[in-house]
Structures are given as C-alpha cells and as structure tokens.
Write a protein that holds these residues in place. Structure first.
Motif, PDB file in Angstrom:
ATOM      1  N   HIS A 298       0.837  -1.199   0.000  1.00 28.31           N
ATOM      2  CA  HIS A 298       0.000   0.000   0.000  1.00 28.31           C
ATOM      3  C   HIS A 298       0.876   1.255   0.000  1.00 28.31           C
ATOM      4  O   HIS A 298       1.787   1.377   0.804  1.00 28.31           O
ATOM      5  CB  HIS A 298      -0.888  -0.011   1.249  1.00 28.31           C
ATOM      6  N   HIS A 299       0.598   2.171  -0.934  1.00 27.06           N
ATOM      7  CA  HIS A 299       1.272   3.477  -0.923  1.00 27.06           C
ATOM      8  C   HIS A 299       0.345   4.531  -1.506  1.00 27.06           C
ATOM      9  O   HIS A 299      -0.693   4.221  -2.094  1.00 27.06           O
ATOM     10  CB  HIS A 299       2.592   3.416  -1.705  1.00 27.06           C
TER      11      HIS A 299
ATOM     12  N   PHE B  37      -6.596  14.062   4.260  1.00 30.02           N
ATOM     13  CA  PHE B  37      -7.002  13.203   5.371  1.00 30.02           C
ATOM     14  C   PHE B  37      -8.252  12.398   5.005  1.00 30.02           C
ATOM     15  O   PHE B  37      -8.376  11.228   5.375  1.00 30.02           O
ATOM     16  CB  PHE B  37      -7.247  14.029   6.638  1.00 30.02           C
ATOM     17  N   ALA B  38      -9.172  13.025   4.269  1.00 32.13           N
ATOM     18  CA  ALA B  38     -10.403  12.329   3.867  1.00 32.13           C
ATOM     19  C   ALA B  38     -10.077  11.111   2.997  1.00 32.13           C
ATOM     20  O   ALA B  38     -10.779  10.094   3.037  1.00 32.13           O
ATOM     21  CB  ALA B  38     -11.320  13.282   3.115  1.00 32.13           C
ATOM     22  N   TYR B  39      -8.986  11.207   2.228  1.00 30.87           N
ATOM     23  CA  TYR B  39      -8.573  10.102   1.354  1.00 30.87           C
ATOM     24  C   TYR B  39      -8.349   8.820   2.150  1.00 30.87           C
ATOM     25  O   TYR B  39      -8.570   7.709   1.649  1.00 30.87           O
ATOM     26  CB  TYR B  39      -7.297  10.490   0.597  1.00 30.87           C
ATOM     27  N   THR B  40      -7.926   8.966   3.403  1.00 27.72           N
ATOM     28  CA  THR B  40      -7.632   7.768   4.197  1.00 27.72           C
ATOM     29  C   THR B  40      -8.883   6.920   4.413  1.00 27.72           C
ATOM     30  O   THR B  40      -8.803   5.698   4.522  1.00 27.72           O
ATOM     31  CB  THR B  40      -6.957   8.131   5.540  1.00 27.72           C
ATOM     32  N   PHE B  41     -10.071   7.554   4.451  1.00 23.03           N
ATOM     33  CA  PHE B  41     -11.317   6.791   4.626  1.00 23.03           C
ATOM     34  C   PHE B  41     -11.656   6.031   3.345  1.00 23.03           C
ATOM     35  O   PHE B  41     -12.082   4.875   3.392  1.00 23.03           O
ATOM     36  CB  PHE B  41     -12.458   7.721   5.040  1.00 23.03           C
TER      37      PHE B  41
ATOM     38  N   TYR C 222      -1.025  11.884   7.126  1.00 25.15           N
ATOM     39  CA  TYR C 222      -2.495  11.815   7.076  1.00 25.15           C
ATOM     40  C   TYR C 222      -2.975  10.486   6.496  1.00 25.15           C
ATOM     41  O   TYR C 222      -3.951  10.447   5.758  1.00 25.15           O
ATOM     42  CB  TYR C 222      -3.060  12.962   6.211  1.00 25.15           C
ATOM     43  N   LEU C 223      -2.312   9.383   6.829  1.00 26.62           N
ATOM     44  CA  LEU C 223      -2.681   8.109   6.218  1.00 26.62           C
ATOM     45  C   LEU C 223      -2.654   6.953   7.231  1.00 26.62           C
ATOM     46  O   LEU C 223      -1.816   6.066   7.148  1.00 26.62           O
ATOM     47  CB  LEU C 223      -1.734   7.815   5.042  1.00 26.62           C
ATOM     48  N   PRO C 224      -3.595   6.961   8.198  1.00 30.59           N
ATOM     49  CA  PRO C 224      -3.621   5.873   9.176  1.00 30.59           C
ATOM     50  C   PRO C 224      -4.368   4.623   8.713  1.00 30.59           C
ATOM     51  O   PRO C 224      -4.473   3.654   9.459  1.00 30.59           O
ATOM     52  CB  PRO C 224      -4.346   6.511  10.374  1.00 30.59           C
ATOM     53  N   ALA C 225      -4.886   4.620   7.472  1.00 27.96           N
ATOM     54  CA  ALA C 225      -5.743   3.525   7.014  1.00 27.96           C
ATOM     55  C   ALA C 225      -5.054   2.164   7.081  1.00 27.96           C
ATOM     56  O   ALA C 225      -5.677   1.151   7.419  1.00 27.96           O
ATOM     57  CB  ALA C 225      -6.220   3.800   5.586  1.00 27.96           C
TER      58      ALA C 225
END
Length: 381
Positions: A6-7, A70-74, A99-102
């Motif tokens: 994942h990247h 940050f919204a991208y992470t969802f 901003y990527l805790p997914a």
C-alpha cells in the motif's frame, strides 16, 4: 507469501523507483504482490508529478487540500478492506505518508503483520518547507502510524532517531538504506562514451538542479581552470539551467557545458557512463539519495557533503571526498582536488564499487531483509 503493498505516491519520480524496485524483487523471489495505490503514477511517464490531482491541489487553499488528504484515508480504508477480503494477503507492506492511518486500521482489524517503510519525517518536512494548516492532526497521524506498525523501516540512522523520539522502541526499527540494481548500474562501461565526452574529464550532476546546488560556482571554477579536457555535464532539468547556459557563454565555456534535460530511468546508466566526477551538492538531513547509490555502483569519484546521513555510506578520502555542509567553496575545492590528482580519483572509484558489496546496498538485499521478517513472523503464528 501474498503481500498487500500500500502506498499513496502519485508522482513518477525517485519515490516510484523505490516502490517499483522492491515490488519487482518481491515478485522475482516468488511472492504475490497485491497493490493498493493511486493509478496515476502507474499510467504516467517518468518525471510526471501526479497529473490532474496535483494540479487541482496546487490551486486549492492549503487547509482544504489537507482536509481532502485526510479524507482520502477513509476512501483507501475501504479499498484496503476490499483487497484483503478478495485476496486474503498474509502480510501488509506500506510506504508511509502523512495523514494516512488507514493501513494501521486494517492491520488491527484483520490482525495482519505490517512493516512500514519511512523515507522522511513528513511532519517536520512539511512544517519546514510548505507549512501545515492542521499541525496537530498531521503530527498525530505520523506518530500513530509509526507507533502502531509492527516494524518501522527508515532509510537512514538519522531518520531512525526521529522515529525513536516519537516513542517507537529501538527493537521495532530496522534501518534499510536505498539500494541499486547492480545488473543495471554495473561498473562504468567506457565504450558507451559519446564522442564529445571521449578523452574528457567529465564533472557531472544528476537530478533536478536548483539554486542551492550552487552549480554556478562549479561552472565558474571549471571555466577558470587551465585544463583543456574538462567538461561539465548536467543530467536533468531545473530552474537554473537557463542561467547556467547563459553563464557558460559569458565564460566562453559553452563548448564544454552540456545539459540533457529530463532523461528516462532507462537512460540513466548510459549517462552515468559519461561522468568521471559525480556531484551530490546538497541533501535533506534524513535522506538516502538514490543517485548516490547509483554513483557508487557505477564507480564514480563522488563529491558530497559531510552530513550525518551521507556519512552512513561515504567516508572522506576513502570512497568519496566530503566537504563541510553548506560550504560551496569547499565543494569546488574538492572537485579541483580530484581534477588535479588522478591517483586519488582512481582510488575513490575503486572503493565506490566495493562499497555496494561491503554494505549490501542492493534492492535484492533490501527485499530479503523485508521478506525474512515477514516469514519469521508468520512462522511464529
């Protein structure tokens, strides 16, 4: 193993080279790699900057751009969940981004081991070079990812220090410098020399050149030297190229100065074959520069700053000449020293090649380190 990689890299640049190299090695060693990543980089040409997404973000107010980031992470969380349910991977490998805790969320949800590759302390980098509208959220996302990964893989010991300071235990950190493909970047092939560089001593810079690289000072020193066989080669593009061309004309050095413009990755070994003395003028303090590894593999005489991260791979008067950081006068002195001393230049070139094997600086070795940990982890569960 089945590896979910994942990247969030959308540009096709040095970052993409790293990703492609590791993925290729994992596949070559018999593993299946499932990619969850932006399509824009896959479809772009080398040197592309993320396409329309980057163009739109550049025009937005910074706070909106960061909220979307940050919204991208969802969105990517659901993509990762879908990929895991569909492919049933054994492990997750992620290239860290702000901003990527997914990736951590799905690791916890599905109880999969995750290794996190870290190439820079992005919170510090963004604060210093671009600014952040939500520094508290950015810092939380960085520390959350670093602290919750099962293993963190920084590219330098300097960068490992940032990760330790964030509260990550030392035994969870493994430093893996960038690598090089020695089958592609093999010791210099002098038969590849173009006619204009034959029998010339070529001083070369590779990359996107900016003012802080101080290439104007290099050009001025070379033009002032009595050696007839000198040539200055810039492999790449950048905002200072037009100024360098103008300066070369003013110094009557235009016949000894060449700039290539942007070149493809496939052409890079050929262009390094044209160079004798290779410049690494400036570097961020935590980086493991790709071009430096390629200089070493090709056996070039390297001039580089004596910053802590560079000294993890280079030693002064052994496999390079090092100059004091931010001291362009000392940098050009080092270049002149190598021009005047053939024996020293030959010694540095030989030691450069040896460094790759001594330190195991190949993408294949990097992949082995990553895969061995995954295999050991899986055997315990």
């Amino acid at each position: 193993m089945k590896i979910l990689y994942h990247h969030r890299v959308a540009s096709k640049d040095g970052q993409y080279v790293h990703i492609d190299a590791i993925v290729s090695q994992m596949k070559a060693k018999g593993h299946e790699v499932i990619m969850v990543a932006p399509q824009v980089a896959e479809e772009g040409d080398f040197g592309s900057d993320g396409g329309w997404v980057s163009a739109v973000r550049a025009k937005m107010p910074r706070f909106i751009s960061e909220l979307l980031e940050f919204a991208y992470t969802f969105l990517v969380f659901f993509k990762l969940v879908k990929a895991i349910r569909q492919h049933r991977p054994d492990v997750i490998y992620e290239r860290y981004n702000l901003y990527l805790p997914a990736g951590i969320w799905v690791k916890k949800l599905f109880k999969l081991p995750l290794q996190l590759e870290v190439n820079s302390p992005l919170y510090d980098e963004r604060v210093k070079y671009g600014g952040l509208s939500f520094p508290w959220l950015a810092k939380w996302s960085e520390y959350y990812a670093w602290r919750n990964a099962d293993r963190v893989l920084p590219v330098t010991h300097v960068l490992a220090g940032y990760i330790e300071n964030a509260g990550v235990a030392k035994d969870k950190i493994c430093v893996i410098p960038n690598g090089v493909e020695t089958e592609v970047f093999m010791p210099q092939q002098l038969q590849n020399r173009q006619p204009e560089f034959k029998d010339k001593l070529v001083i070369g810079f590779v990359g996107f050149c900016r003012e802080w690289h101080q290439l104007d000072q290099v050009l001025a020193r070379l033009a002032a030297m009595p050696h007839e066989n000198l040539h200055f080669l810039v492999v790449g593009d950048g905002p200072v190229i037009a100024g360098l061309k103008k300066q070369a004309i003013e110094l009557n050095f235009q016949d000894k100065f060449t700039s290539t413009g942007l070149v493809s990755r496939d052409e890079m070994p050929f262009w390094l074959d044209q160079i004798d003395i290779a410049l690494q003028p400036a570097v961020t303090p935590w980086a493991s520069p790709l071009k430096m590894l390629e200089y070493l593999a090709k056996g070039l005489a390297i001039v580089a700053p004596d910053s802590a991260n560079i000294k993890e791979l280079l030693s002064d008067k052994d496999n390079a000449l090092l100059f004091a950081e931010d001291n362009s006068a000392e940098m050009v002195d080092c270049i002149e020293t190598l021009i005047r001393h053939d024996e020293l230049r030959s010694q540095l070139k030989a030691r450069a090649i040896e460094t790759i094997a001594e330190k195991g600086l190949t993408w294949s070795n990097n992949a082995d380190t990553i895969l061995a940990w995954f295999a050991n982890r899986n055997s315990r569960h």
